[in-house]
Design a protein around this motif. Structure first.
Motif, PDB file in Angstrom:
ATOM      1  N   LEU A  39      23.777  37.230  48.180  1.00 60.77           N
ATOM      2  CA  LEU A  39      24.852  36.863  47.262  1.00 60.77           C
ATOM      3  C   LEU A  39      25.486  38.145  46.748  1.00 60.77           C
ATOM      4  O   LEU A  39      24.805  38.990  46.159  1.00 60.77           O
ATOM      5  N   LEU A  40      26.786  38.281  46.995  1.00 58.13           N
ATOM      6  CA  LEU A  40      27.544  39.447  46.559  1.00 58.13           C
ATOM      7  C   LEU A  40      28.357  39.090  45.326  1.00 58.13           C
ATOM      8  O   LEU A  40      29.000  38.033  45.289  1.00 58.13           O
ATOM      9  N   GLY A  41      28.355  39.952  44.340  1.00 63.90           N
ATOM     10  CA  GLY A  41      29.233  39.815  43.186  1.00 63.90           C
ATOM     11  C   GLY A  41      30.397  40.764  43.372  1.00 63.90           C
ATOM     12  O   GLY A  41      30.195  41.933  43.715  1.00 63.90           O
ATOM     13  N   ILE A  42      31.624  40.268  43.191  1.00 61.64           N
ATOM     14  CA  ILE A  42      32.789  41.133  43.318  1.00 61.64           C
ATOM     15  C   ILE A  42      33.543  41.147  41.989  1.00 61.64           C
ATOM     16  O   ILE A  42      33.551  40.162  41.252  1.00 61.64           O
ATOM     17  N   GLY A  43      34.148  42.280  41.686  1.00 60.42           N
ATOM     18  CA  GLY A  43      34.883  42.410  40.441  1.00 60.42           C
ATOM     19  C   GLY A  43      35.945  43.476  40.552  1.00 60.42           C
ATOM     20  O   GLY A  43      35.891  44.344  41.420  1.00 60.42           O
ATOM     21  N   GLY A  44      36.910  43.395  39.660  1.00 65.01           N
ATOM     22  CA  GLY A  44      37.954  44.406  39.596  1.00 65.01           C
ATOM     23  C   GLY A  44      38.886  44.117  38.437  1.00 65.01           C
ATOM     24  O   GLY A  44      38.960  42.986  37.944  1.00 65.01           O
ATOM     25  N   ASN A  45      39.584  45.178  37.985  1.00 63.50           N
ATOM     26  CA  ASN A  45      40.539  44.985  36.885  1.00 63.50           C
ATOM     27  C   ASN A  45      41.738  45.926  36.984  1.00 63.50           C
ATOM     28  O   ASN A  45      42.444  46.117  36.002  1.00 63.50           O
ATOM     29  N   ILE A  46      41.971  46.498  38.157  1.00 68.98           N
ATOM     30  CA  ILE A  46      43.140  47.357  38.355  1.00 68.98           C
ATOM     31  C   ILE A  46      44.057  46.691  39.372  1.00 68.98           C
ATOM     32  O   ILE A  46      43.622  46.358  40.478  1.00 68.98           O
ATOM     33  N   GLY A  47      45.304  46.500  39.010  1.00 69.11           N
ATOM     34  CA  GLY A  47      46.283  45.940  39.941  1.00 69.11           C
ATOM     35  C   GLY A  47      46.156  44.429  40.093  1.00 69.11           C
ATOM     36  O   GLY A  47      45.631  43.742  39.228  1.00 69.11           O
ATOM     37  N   ASP A  48      46.647  43.921  41.218  1.00 66.77           N
ATOM     38  CA  ASP A  48      46.655  42.485  41.510  1.00 66.77           C
ATOM     39  C   ASP A  48      45.307  42.098  42.116  1.00 66.77           C
ATOM     40  O   ASP A  48      45.159  42.028  43.336  1.00 66.77           O
ATOM     41  N   VAL A  49      44.330  41.870  41.261  1.00 64.84           N
ATOM     42  CA  VAL A  49      42.961  41.623  41.717  1.00 64.84           C
ATOM     43  C   VAL A  49      42.838  40.329  42.521  1.00 64.84           C
ATOM     44  O   VAL A  49      42.203  40.333  43.580  1.00 64.84           O
ATOM     45  N   PRO A  50      43.431  39.191  42.099  1.00 65.23           N
ATOM     46  CA  PRO A  50      43.316  37.989  42.937  1.00 65.23           C
ATOM     47  C   PRO A  50      43.832  38.216  44.364  1.00 65.23           C
ATOM     48  O   PRO A  50      43.218  37.772  45.333  1.00 65.23           O
ATOM     49  N   ARG A  51      44.914  38.937  44.486  1.00 64.26           N
ATOM     50  CA  ARG A  51      45.450  39.223  45.822  1.00 64.26           C
ATOM     51  C   ARG A  51      44.495  40.130  46.601  1.00 64.26           C
ATOM     52  O   ARG A  51      44.253  39.940  47.789  1.00 64.26           O
ATOM     53  N   LEU A  75      36.675  34.281  38.030  1.00 70.24           N
ATOM     54  CA  LEU A  75      36.536  34.179  36.581  1.00 70.24           C
ATOM     55  C   LEU A  75      37.215  35.388  35.973  1.00 70.24           C
ATOM     56  O   LEU A  75      36.858  36.526  36.275  1.00 70.24           O
ATOM     57  N   LYS A  76      38.213  35.147  35.128  1.00 65.74           N
ATOM     58  CA  LYS A  76      38.837  36.228  34.361  1.00 65.74           C
ATOM     59  C   LYS A  76      38.081  36.309  33.048  1.00 65.74           C
ATOM     60  O   LYS A  76      37.984  35.313  32.317  1.00 65.74           O
ATOM     61  N   ASN A  77      37.525  37.488  32.756  1.00 66.27           N
ATOM     62  CA  ASN A  77      36.672  37.631  31.581  1.00 66.27           C
ATOM     63  C   ASN A  77      36.795  39.040  31.004  1.00 66.27           C
ATOM     64  O   ASN A  77      37.182  39.965  31.702  1.00 66.27           O
ATOM     65  N   PHE A  88      38.502  41.719  33.433  1.00 66.22           N
ATOM     66  CA  PHE A  88      38.068  41.735  34.830  1.00 66.22           C
ATOM     67  C   PHE A  88      38.276  40.373  35.466  1.00 66.22           C
ATOM     68  O   PHE A  88      38.285  39.343  34.789  1.00 66.22           O
ATOM     69  N   HIS A  89      38.421  40.382  36.773  1.00 66.41           N
ATOM     70  CA  HIS A  89      38.293  39.184  37.593  1.00 66.41           C
ATOM     71  C   HIS A  89      36.983  39.365  38.346  1.00 66.41           C
ATOM     72  O   HIS A  89      36.714  40.449  38.870  1.00 66.41           O
ATOM     73  N   ASN A  90      36.166  38.313  38.381  1.00 62.73           N
ATOM     74  CA  ASN A  90      34.893  38.351  39.087  1.00 62.73           C
ATOM     75  C   ASN A  90      34.743  37.092  39.928  1.00 62.73           C
ATOM     76  O   ASN A  90      35.305  36.051  39.602  1.00 62.73           O
ATOM     77  N   ALA A  91      33.969  37.195  40.988  1.00 65.44           N
ATOM     78  CA  ALA A  91      33.637  36.049  41.832  1.00 65.44           C
ATOM     79  C   ALA A  91      32.363  36.373  42.583  1.00 65.44           C
ATOM     80  O   ALA A  91      31.866  37.508  42.559  1.00 65.44           O
TER      81      ALA A  91
END
Length: 167
Positions: A39-51, A75-77, A88-91
Motif C-alpha cells: 500500500l503506497l501513500g501519495i501526497g503533494g501540495n505544490i501545483g495542480d496535485v489532482p492532475r 483527501l484534501k487536508n 495537502f492532497h493525499n491518496a
C-alpha cells in the motif's frame, strides 16, 4: 486546478474534503502474476496535485515493476509538522509487485524525482511524496525503511482514504 481532473467533491468538515477524479478511486478488474502487495501513500501540495496524481496513475499503470490494483479518492487536508504551507492532497494506491520492500522504496524514490520532488526540509512543501504504508504483513525497521509506516494510525491522510478501499 483543471475542472476535468476533479469529477466530484465531498466536504467531510471545514478542514477535510474528499475529491473524486477519473482514477481516484479505481479498482482493477483482476490481479496480476506478481507475488506481493503493498500500500503506497501519495501526497503533494505544490501545483495542480489532482492532475499530477492522474499522471502518476498512468505512469504506474505502465510500469513493469508493479500492477495497480486499487486507489482511494483524494483527501484534501491541512498540513502537519510545518504548518506554514498549503493544504495537502493525499491518496492511497494498492499495488502488486515482485520487488522487495527496499527495492520498491528505491523505485518510488526514483518516481518522486521523475515528478519533480525536491527535499527542502522535513514535512515541507512537495510536488509528490510516495510512502510505503504496508508491504504484505512485514514488520521491519532499518535506517532507510520502517514498515508499517510509522504513525499511519494517527493520520487522517491514511485512515480516511483507507476507509474507502475495498481490498
Amino acid at each position: 486546478m483543471k475542472e476535468e481532473t476533479v469529477v466530484k467533491k465531498k466536504h467531510l468538515n471545514q478542514d477535510l474534503t474528499l475529491i473524486f477524479t477519473p482514477h481516484f478511486p479505481y479498482n482493477a478488474k483482476r490481479s496480476s502474476h506478481m507475488r506481493y502487495r503493498a500500500l503506497l501513500g501519495i501526497g503533494g501540495n505544490i501545483g495542480d496535485v489532482p492532475r499530477r496524481f492522474e499522471h502518476l496513475f498512468y505512469y504506474l499503470k505502465r510500469s513493469r515493476f508493479l500492477h495497480v490494483l486499487e486507489s482511494s479518492p483524494l483527501l484534501k487536508n491541512p498540513p502537519f509538522g510545518f504548518l506554514g504551507q498549503d493544504d495537502f492532497h493525499n491518496a492511497l494506491i494498492l499495488v502488486e509487485t515482485n520487488l522487495t520492500p527496499k527495492e520498491l522504496l528505491r523505485y518510488v524514490l526514483r518516481v518522486e524525482k521523475v515528478f519533480g520532488r525536491k527535499r527542502l526540509f522535513k514535512d515541507g512543501p512537495r510536488t509528490l511524496d510516495i510512502d510505503l504504508i504496508f508491504y504484505e504483513d512485514i514488520v521491519m525497521e532499518s535506517e532507510t525503511l520502517t514498515l508499517p509506516h510509522p504513525g499511519w494510525m494517527q493520520r487522517s491522510s491514511v485512515l480516511i482514504p483507507l476507509s474507502y478501499m475495498s481490498r
